[in-house]
Design a protein around this motif. Structure first.
Motif, mmCIF file in Angstrom:
data_model
loop_
_atom_site.group_PDB
_atom_site.id
_atom_site.type_symbol
_atom_site.label_atom_id
_atom_site.label_comp_id
_atom_site.label_asym_id
_atom_site.label_seq_id
_atom_site.Cartn_x
_atom_site.Cartn_y
_atom_site.Cartn_z
ATOM 1 N N SER A 1 36.715 40.229 48.290
ATOM 2 C CA SER A 1 36.035 41.509 48.308
ATOM 3 C C SER A 1 35.526 41.749 46.896
ATOM 4 N N GLU A 2 34.227 41.515 46.686
ATOM 5 C CA GLU A 2 33.622 41.576 45.351
ATOM 6 C C GLU A 2 34.397 40.702 44.374
ATOM 7 N N GLY A 3 34.831 39.560 44.852
ATOM 8 C CA GLY A 3 35.506 38.603 43.970
ATOM 9 C C GLY A 3 37.011 38.754 43.930
ATOM 10 N N TYR A 4 37.533 39.928 44.280
ATOM 11 C CA TYR A 4 38.978 40.137 44.310
ATOM 12 C C TYR A 4 39.509 39.720 45.680
ATOM 13 N N GLY A 5 40.780 39.372 45.737
ATOM 14 C CA GLY A 5 41.368 38.924 46.989
ATOM 15 C C GLY A 5 42.173 40.021 47.657
ATOM 16 N N ARG A 6 42.093 40.056 49.003
ATOM 17 C CA ARG A 6 42.941 40.964 49.781
ATOM 18 C C ARG A 6 43.627 40.143 50.860
ATOM 19 N N GLY A 7 44.931 40.225 50.913
ATOM 20 C CA GLY A 7 45.682 39.429 51.874
ATOM 21 C C GLY A 7 45.431 39.902 53.298
ATOM 22 N N ILE A 8 45.147 38.948 54.177
ATOM 23 C CA ILE A 8 44.990 39.279 55.591
ATOM 24 C C ILE A 8 45.747 38.252 56.430
ATOM 25 N N VAL A 9 46.006 38.609 57.676
ATOM 26 C CA VAL A 9 46.478 37.617 58.641
ATOM 27 C C VAL A 9 45.491 37.630 59.812
ATOM 28 N N VAL A 10 45.198 36.439 60.318
ATOM 29 C CA VAL A 10 44.209 36.299 61.377
ATOM 30 C C VAL A 10 44.907 35.882 62.658
ATOM 31 N N SER B 1 20.675 17.489 26.863
ATOM 32 C CA SER B 1 21.085 18.883 26.708
ATOM 33 C C SER B 1 19.953 19.791 27.154
ATOM 34 N N THR B 2 18.777 19.269 27.393
ATOM 35 C CA THR B 2 17.697 19.997 28.061
ATOM 36 C C THR B 2 17.191 19.087 29.167
ATOM 37 N N PRO B 3 16.514 19.584 30.195
ATOM 38 C CA PRO B 3 16.328 20.984 30.501
ATOM 39 C C PRO B 3 17.613 21.661 30.972
ATOM 40 N N ILE B 4 17.494 22.960 31.152
ATOM 41 C CA ILE B 4 18.679 23.762 31.407
ATOM 42 C C ILE B 4 19.000 23.819 32.901
ATOM 43 N N LEU B 5 20.268 23.612 33.207
ATOM 44 C CA LEU B 5 20.776 23.868 34.553
ATOM 45 C C LEU B 5 21.521 25.204 34.526
ATOM 46 N N ALA B 6 21.073 26.155 35.365
ATOM 47 C CA ALA B 6 21.720 27.473 35.393
ATOM 48 C C ALA B 6 22.441 27.677 36.708
ATOM 49 N N ILE B 7 23.654 28.215 36.597
ATOM 50 C CA ILE B 7 24.425 28.574 37.795
ATOM 51 C C ILE B 7 24.540 30.099 37.827
ATOM 52 N N LEU B 8 24.106 30.721 38.927
ATOM 53 C CA LEU B 8 24.220 32.171 39.059
ATOM 54 C C LEU B 8 25.212 32.489 40.178
ATOM 55 N N ALA B 9 26.211 33.297 39.852
ATOM 56 C CA ALA B 9 27.220 33.627 40.872
ATOM 57 C C ALA B 9 27.794 35.002 40.592
ATOM 58 N N GLU B 10 28.448 35.561 41.624
ATOM 59 C CA GLU B 10 29.132 36.839 41.439
ATOM 60 C C GLU B 10 30.449 36.561 40.716
ATOM 61 N N PRO B 11 30.866 37.458 39.816
ATOM 62 C CA PRO B 11 32.166 37.252 39.161
ATOM 63 C C PRO B 11 33.262 37.081 40.204
ATOM 64 N N THR B 12 34.221 36.208 39.916
ATOM 65 C CA THR B 12 35.257 35.938 40.898
ATOM 66 C C THR B 12 36.613 35.831 40.241
ATOM 67 N N THR B 13 37.641 35.816 41.084
ATOM 68 C CA THR B 13 39.001 35.632 40.575
ATOM 69 C C THR B 13 39.552 34.280 41.008
ATOM 70 N N SER B 14 38.742 33.482 41.686
ATOM 71 C CA SER B 14 39.251 32.258 42.287
ATOM 72 C C SER B 14 39.527 31.196 41.231
ATOM 73 N N PRO B 15 40.813 30.836 41.007
ATOM 74 C CA PRO B 15 41.127 29.802 40.009
ATOM 75 C C PRO B 15 40.409 28.496 40.292
ATOM 76 N N THR B 16 40.331 28.126 41.568
ATOM 77 C CA THR B 16 39.683 26.853 41.875
ATOM 78 C C THR B 16 38.210 26.888 41.484
ATOM 79 N N TRP B 17 37.541 27.955 41.825
ATOM 80 C CA TRP B 17 36.123 28.032 41.498
ATOM 81 C C TRP B 17 35.943 28.000 39.984
ATOM 82 N N LEU B 18 36.775 28.772 39.286
ATOM 83 C CA LEU B 18 36.661 28.809 37.821
ATOM 84 C C LEU B 18 36.938 27.422 37.244
#
Lengths: 448, 906, 210
Positions: B50-59, B129-146
């Motif tokens: 949820s906007e990068g933060y985690g909320r525990g759920i059960v499915v 070191s050129t050209p530039i590769l840019a990654i655009l993403a929403e801020p997150t808390t995911s350790p794996t992604w980071l």
């Protein structure tokens, strides 16, 4: 001249001329205007067929109904038609028991009208079901589920009331027809016609035994039909009175529904009779006197209906109940106020013209007033059903009702069906009871 | 045998079990090749972003089909509750229009083709070191992604990482204030939707409700103050609410501070505000140490400094500053969207990878992002939908739904959870971490391997430990101890120049409560869900205060043209009681051009009038009527109570027994209550009006979506609706939310009028609705004073049948039948059967309705009224408990407890 | 009165006589009887096995005999229908279960060819359903078995069926009759008293329909 002392039968009418004039209508070739009328009616009936087809294909959702207004045009039309279907039996049965001789020349016709109106009315409760294919669950029969209808529901009472009314009216009408059918059989010009009328005449040969049985049965049926006139619309009224909705939950409904029914019934009779007596040259039998008398009934029942309206508001105010009072106020000032004021104008003000003899004497005036009353009575049912539902207890759940094309087409369609049936009746059966008219002739001749 | 075949196999057995709700199942009954007997119901713990933060759920899965999301009671950010979005997620999972195949320049392509295209560039990025590769993403808390992004930045000298948070951030200067509402005595929110749109919203809701639930002899609930321009869910439940235009906002907190220092001091604001501030300051002084002040994302830094300062001095015991676990301030991040735009303009960017975001739509239009994006030679878009950005990109890649892939997330409180899939992806799709890994290494690794890799150090290799993490939905890792910080005191500087002229008309840009910035546009449940407070559905409108509306002579639905420095837009007007005068509210998330058949073209696009440097409010240059008229669809008929005693509001001090329903006499013999006698109690003072219960009900009971036209006709199907009433002065009104399910009246008016006995009373007091007996006379609905019955005017159920994810334990209703709240009778039966099979009696809490289970405020309690010890009996017995429309003597089994709100001080 | 009017009264033509009347009356009687007959016929049809399928064996991919397995070999129902005690669905044996025995016995009869093929190809075996309830009925095997209802009460003497056939009409009245008397002698076993509550809920509509 003063219509109130007009004769019920024009001078110079003889047993023979009565039979000739009335009997020839079904036997002679149909006039051109008849074909036009039938075509119009048939077209309407086709519109009904299309509307119903689409309804069954898509579901109730093609109408404007919603929550909170779960009942819409279907119920409005049902009550309106049923109301119209009251004049017939009232005229035939009650006036018969009251020995009102003026009924004789219009009873046959109004009974037919009753049957067709009831037929149109009967369609709607079926159509308005969400799952019409299961309509038979309303009837008590031994099913594999071990279930029965829920007899506390007024809708179940409706089924029985309307079905009984339709059956008795049909019998009453048919029994009255027997002697005339025999006459037609005997005067038929083709073998086919003779055969058809002969079958329907059930072997009536007019001997004394037949007449005795006939008279007795006719009286019995009249006795049976009389309470029905009251019961049917009382029960239809209970559909509303039993509910706890403000504006519906009121004991005034049954009586004032019955009054309204007879009111609208006579209005419809006038609307139909006035043109027909001209077209078929029946002025000799349906005289100004008849119109005058019906106008008076209209005026009287009009006042009963007006009293009903008054009662609704009075009891709403007297109850002191927040919701009842709001419902009443909402009728007069809410989003549907224009319907309410229109119906008051149509059902309460317009009939007052009938105080004047001139109006009662003028066909045109009567015809116009009758038309207005028909519209007014439809509006009355609309106001009861829709304004009753659209704003009830919880403001958050309030809503509005907007009719769709299919609402109108279904209503117009039943009008077409009604016309079609009516014209077929005029074509193939005597619109006025010859046998009873003959008695009028005899009675008159017996007077020195 | 793989899971999918297994699902197919189970579809048939559903029908035999009598639970076949997907229309006619394939005729036949299956002997699967191998495996064990099917488990009817399984639960999987996972976590939802949820906007990068985690909320525990059960499915919950029925026969392997994911059918329902519930909160994870063990997860501190959920506590067993969820928000509307978690409920709606299950529908998105089954969404047929979700992107399923990669596209190259708009044409369907394959991952292999993308691999070819990428391989060339990858080798180049590794070396040059050129050209530039840019990654655009929403801020997150995911350790794996980071971990992935860091690895990528390490490997690619030319790579840059840009972050964009379209919904702003609740953290300030890198720390997220953590509030203990259970202990607070005074709560002040400034443009902050603390209870609805906050990473810890659910926790807050539970805590506040805990204080507000009226119990005899409990300390009074906290005094809750809210200052905001447009009524929010949070503002609506506050005791005192001050409507205030953003321009004047900066002056408020200093004024409060003045009054705190010197009680005699005059706040020096307009009269209404003065009284408010005095009262507030007075309360704060008394509750020193237990004051919570929260300033929302839309507030400028100064206001937020001030709130920090007030917390520091007055909130000692209830406020802590946690180092934000979200990556907003990650040192390796190169900048935000504006920086990226600048870089593109100067032509630095050669390749851009957009992960999950949709800036081509959601960015302020004056950024001209769309044009810039199209300028880049090679653009890759990873997203769940074929959206505006995807259309402009060289490559669009389908992103895996979070219920279909492995990941990990941290809650606002820092606690980590593993996100595990609850089913196989329907199409070949990848999540952001997988993609980053691939972009870097050129080799594909399953998301599970990546996650396990991340957590190896913490013990992910230990299978038992790993499984326990998955089962509990929480990772037990040691805390480092440096989670908490103290903010520097720099909030006392002079006031900043206020944005826009103080007296001028200003426009606020608010994320739509249901679709936010458009990320939920494609979700039919959220589209049809009446929005909190406005009750609008399937679109947005320009909200303005009644005063402003009357000044402009504007009726609801009149189309207004609103022009700002950045641009202009046309949209229908909607008057909103309690909105600050001289403000118009424009809600984001609508006017989408490519959001699937459902949402494309709905409403207007607020971004047209939005500017990048001041994204949340800006001055309005002109506001005038165009003469057009387009009435927005509103699900509620009337917002005043018109003197009817429906939703009761009391002062907490009072607990008047006079309110207890007088025992009504009746001609009819009283009904036998039965045992259990099911009943429900709804506490209006706890209720936040967050709508979670409405969607929970929809998900649990297969309630169909009917679409815009049908809602406009008044045919919405929600079994549980939330009536919202506005009382008092429309300029500064009080809001009450009243959830209305079926009342299950003991003297049910609907039952007597049904001609076929399709709605009847059960021995346990349920008002049963028997779909297969109903013939659809709709008489029951007419006679229901609460109007809780819903009718299938058209074949609404058809879609539900078609879509997956229907709850097989609830029949999908046919066209032409009536339906309504059943008290989740399927759960009652399941509970009873479980008890009977186990040979034990039903206990309180064995049966919980969907609305009860999901409620963040535990405002809804269901149970056995015949058992005096049950929670519901206790609540129903309290003096503030009352029955809705009690005077009708329907004897509802559902009762309410009056809302408790502090009265303003004389 | 005009005398000429009197003079021209026409002689009535030959009317249809007594015979026509009789024919008509007979016709009416016939119609009534026909209507009654049709009603009776319809009633009978819906109670006949044409409609209820009672006693009619369905075609199956494999000629499986319950009489042999359950009757002669006395294999317990639960060996194949494993989840019958706990779940709503009684459970169908996997092909592996079948082959568990049939790897040893009757390994190569043509009779079992479909089973072996399904195992080889990994394609599930699809039987024709014998006992089927409508979608709006929620039936739970577990609770019935745990209440002591014998399988035979609904499925009949399966152990005597060479080809499996439906044994009861399973129409609603049949179910309800049993629920009404809380099945005291169902399968001859005395049911344990229901632990949850009085058995009053057994006749609620919402016990099966929701």
């Amino acid at each position: 001249m003063n219509p109130s002392c007009d004769p019920l039968l024009a001078p110079g009418e003889t047993l023979h001329s009565v039979t000739e004039k009335i009997g020839d209508i079904p036997l002679a070739r149909a006039p051109r205007w008849w074909w036009a009328g039938l075509a119009a009616g048939f077209g309407g009936a086709m519109l009904l067929a299309v509307s119903v087809g689409w309804l069954f294909f898509r579901g109730i959702g093609i109408w404007g109904n919603n929550i909170p207004v779960a009942w819409g045009f279907a119920i409005v039309n049902f009550v309106w038609w049923i109301g119209i279907g009251h004049a017939g039996t009232f005229i035939s049965a009650i006036l018969l028991l009251l020995h009102q001789r003026w009924r004789t020349s219009i009873n046959r016709f109004t009974e037919a009208m009753t049957l067709f109106a009831v037929a149109c009315a009967g369609i709607f409760p079926l159509l308005h079901l969400g799952r019409p294919q299961y309509f038979y669950w309303l009837l008590p029969y031994p099913d594999t589920m071990g279930l029965w209808p829920q007899f506390r529901s007024p809708l179940v009472w409706d089924i029985f009331a309307v079905a009984t009314y339709a059956t008795v009216s049909l019998l009453f009408w048919y029994v009255g027809l027997l002697p005339d059918l025999a006459t037609l059989r005997d005067r038929a010009r083709t073998r086919g016609a003779a055969l058809a009328y002969g079958l329907l005449a059930l072997g009536w040969r007019g001997d004394a035994r037949h007449w005795v049985h006939h008279e007795r049965l006719y009286l019995l049926l009249a006795g049976l039909a009389t309470p029905l006139v009251v019961s049917v619309h009382s029960i239809v009224g209970l559909d509303f009175a039993v509910a706890l909705l403000p504006g519906w939950h009121s004991t005034v409904f049954p009586p004032y529904f019955v009054a309204g029914a007879i009111f609208s019934g006579f209005a419809m009779v006038l609307t139909l009779v006035i043109p027909l007596r001209r077209l078929y040259r029946l002025e000799a039998y349906i005289t100004p006197r008849h119109l005058e008398l019906m106008a008076k009934v209209l005026l009287a029942t009009g006042w009963m209906v007006a009293y009903g309206y008054f009662c609704e508001f009075f009891s709403a105010w007297r109850s002191g109940d927040l919701y009842e009072r709001f419902a009443a106020a909402n009728r007069a000032t809410g989003p549907y106020a224009w319907c309410f004021w229109l119906l008051l104008a149509a059902n309460v003000l317009t009939p007052q013209l009938l105080w004047s003899r001139l109006c009662r004497a003028s066909e045109w005036a009567l015809f116009a007033i009758a038309l207005v009353v028909n519209v007014g009575m439809w509006l009355e049912r609309f106001v009861i059903v829709v304004t009753g539902l659209h704003r009830d207890f919880l403001p958050a759940a309030w809503g509005m009702f907007r009719p769709t094309f299919w609402d109108w087409s279904t209503f117009a369609g039943t009008g077409g069906l009604f016309l079609a049936l009516l014209f077929l009746f005029l074509r193939f059966l005597p619109a006025i009871s010859m046998s009873e008219m003959r008695t009028l002739v005899v009675q008159r001749e017996s007077i020195p | 045998m793989d899971r999918r075949a297994f699902l197919q196999a189970m579809a048939a057995s559903l029908a035999l079990a009598g639970t076949g709700c997907r229309g006619r199942p394939p005729h036949g009954i299956i002997s699967r090749v191998e495996g064990t007997a099917a488990v009817e119901v399984e639960w999987f713990a996972t976590v939802m972003p949820s906007e990068g933060y985690g909320r525990g759920i059960v499915v919950r899965t029925n026969h392997g089909h994911p059918t329902k999301v519930e909160g994870n009671p063990d997860h501190p950010e959920s506590l067993g509750a969820t928000d509307v979005f978690a409920q709606a997620a299950i529908l998105s999972l089954h969404d047929p229009v979700r992107s399923r195949t990669p596209r190259h320049a708009g044409n369907p392509a394959t991952w292999e083709q993308f691999a070819e295209a990428w391989e060339i560039r990858r080798t180049r990025f590794r070396t040059n070191s050129t050209p530039i590769l840019a990654i655009l993403a929403e801020p997150t808390t995911s350790p794996t992604w980071l971990r992935q992004i860091h690895a990528l930045l390490d490997d690619f000298p030319s790579a840059r990482w840009y972050q964009h948070a379209p919904l702003g951030s609740h953290s300030h200067r890198g720390h997220l204030p953590e509030f203990d509402l259970a202990q607070a005595e005074v709560i002040l929110t400034v443009e902050s939707d603390l209870l609805y749109r906050h990473p810890a919203a659910l926790r807050h809701g539970r805590a506040l409700a805990g204080r507000r639930l009226s119990e005899p002899g409990k300390p009074l609930p906290p005094r809750f103050y809210a200052i905001e321009a447009v009524p929010s869910v949070t503002g609506a439940v506050a005791d005192f609410r001050l409507p205030m235009a953003p321009a004047r906002l900066s002056a408020i907190l200093p004024a409060v501070d003045r009054c705190l220092r010197d009680p005699a001091a005059a706040p020096g604001l307009e009269p209404a505000a003065d009284g408010f501030v005095r009262d507030l300051a007075d309360a704060m002084r008394r509750a020193r140490g237990r004051v919570v002040v929260s300033a929302g994302p839309a507030c400028n830094d100064r206001i937020r400094d001030w709130s920090d300062r007030l917390n520091l001095h007055y909130g000692r015991d209830v406020v802590r500053w946690r180092r934000d676990v979200r990556s907003d301030r990650n040192p390796r991040c190169h900048g935000g969207l504006a920086d990226l735009a600048a870089a593109i303009t100067v032509g630095e960017i050669d390749t851009l990878v957009v992960c999950g975001l949709n800036p081509a739509y959601a960015a302020a239009r004056d950024l001209r992002y769309g044009e810039l994006h199209a300028r880049i030679p090679f653009t890759v878009h990873l997203g769940e939908h074929w959206d505006e950005t995807a259309m402009l990109s060289t490559w669009h890649l389908p992103e895996a739904h979070f219920l279909e892939s492995w990941s990990d997330l941290r809650g606002a409180g820092g606690i980590a959870s593993i996100q595990q899939p609850v089913r196989l992806p329907e199409a070949e799709s990848r999540n952001a971490a997988e993609l980053l890994h691939y972009l870097r290494s050129g080799t594909t690794a399953g998301s599970e391997t990546l996650v396990r890799e991340t957590w190896r150090a913490a013990g992910a290799n230990d299978e038992d430990r790993w499984v326990s993490w998955l089962q509990r939905g929480i990772v037990d890792e040691p805390m480092h101890g440096d989670e908490f910080v103290t903010p520097p005191e720099d909030g006392t500087a002079e006031l900043p120049p206020s944005v826009g002229k103080a007296d001028g008309l200003s426009a606020l840009f608010t994320p739509d409560p249901n679709v936010l910035d458009g990320r939920w546009s494609a979700n039919a449940w959220l589209q049809e869900l009446p929005k909190p407070l406005t009750q609008l559905a399937w679109g947005n409108a320009i909200l303005l205060s009644p005063a402003l509306a009357s000044r402009l002579g504007v009726q609801n639905g009149d189309v207004l043209r609103c022009s700002t420095a950045s641009g202009e837009l046309d949209a229908p007007a909607w008057t909103m009681a309690g909105q600050a005068d001289n403000t118009v509210a424009l809600s984001l998330g609508y006017g989408r051009r490519s959001a699937g058949p459902l949402a494309s073209g709905l409403g207007y696009d607020a971004n047209l009038a939005r500017s990048a440097e001041s994204p949340w409010h800006t001055a309005v240059l002109a506001l005038r009527k165009t003469g057009g008229h387009a009435l927005p669809v509103c699900a509620q008929g009337h917002f005043q109570m018109d003197g009817r005693d429906l939703a009761r509001v009391l002062e907490p001090a009072i607990a008047s027994p006079a309110l207890a329903p007088a025992h009504r006499t009746s001609l009819y013999p009283p009904r036998a209550g039965g045992n259990p006698a099911w009943g429900m109690s709804i506490d209006l003072s706890a209720c936040l009006g967050c709508n979670a219960c409405v969607l929970a009900c929809q998900a649990e009971n297969n309630i169909p979506v009917v679409g815009r036209e049908q809602v406009a006709r008044g045919r919405e199907m929600h079994w549980l609706r939330i009536d919202r009433y506005v009382t008092g002065d429309p300029a500064q009104p009080r809001f009450v939310a009243q959830p209305v399910p079926c009342m299950h009246c003991e003297n049910a008016p609907c039952e007597v009028v049904c001609p076929v006995g399709a709605t009847v009373h059960s021995s346990e007091g349920l008002n049963d609705m028997v779909y297969n007996r109903c013939i659809g006379t709709r008489y029951c609905s007419n006679n229901c004073p609460y109007k809780v019955r819903r009718f299938n005017f058209l074949d609404y159920g058809g879609d539900a049948r078609a879509a997956g994810g229907a709850n097989p334990r609830v029949t999908i209703r046919e066209r032409g039948v009536m339906e309504k709240c059943t008290y989740c009778v399927q759960r009652i039966n399941a509970g009873r059967i479980a008890a009977e099979v186990a040979g034990r009696p039903l206990r309180d809490g064995d049966v919980r309705t969907a609305c009860q289970q999901v409620c963040p405020a535990s405002a809804i309690v269901f149970g056995n009224l015949a058992d005096p010890a049950s929670e519901v009996s206790r609540r129903a017995a309290s003096p503030t408990s009352y029955a809705l429309l009690d005077e009708l003597n329907t004897r509802p089994r559902t009762t309410y407890r009056a809302a408790l709100r502090h009265p303003p001080r004389p | 009165m005009q005398p000429e009017a009197q003079s021209q009264v026409p002689v009535p033509r030959r009317s249809l006589g007594q015979a026509a009347t009789t024919a008509l009356r007979v016709g009416i009687a016939a119609l009534v009887m026909l209507a009654g007959g049709i009603a009776y016929g319809v009633f009978q049809y819906f109670h006949s096995s044409y409609w209820t399928r009672v006693g009619l064996a369905e075609d199956q991919p494999v000629l499986f005999s319950h009489r042999h397995h359950a009757g002669q070999l006395r294999i317990d129902c639960r060996f194949c229908h494993a989840s019958v005690e706990s779940a709503a669905f009684a459970g169908m044996p996997t092909v592996a279960t079948c082959l568990g025995c049939h790897r040893q016995v009757l390994t190569d009869t043509a009779l079992l060819a479909p089973v072996r093929r399904s195992a080889e190809l990994g394609v599930p075996l699809r039987w024709t359903r014998v006992t089927r309830l409508p979608d709006h009925v929620h039936f739970h095997h577990g609770v019935h078995v745990s209440r002591g209802v014998d399988c035979g009460v609904c499925h009949g003497e399966v152990a005597r069926m060479a080809l499996t056939a439906k044994a009861r009409s399973l129409d609603m009245r049949w179910c309800v009759d049993c629920h009404r008397e809380v099945a005291p002698d169902a399968g001859g076993r005395e049911p344990a008293p229901t632990p949850t509550a009085a058995a009053g809920h057994l006749t609620n509509c919402s016990t099966c329909h929701y």
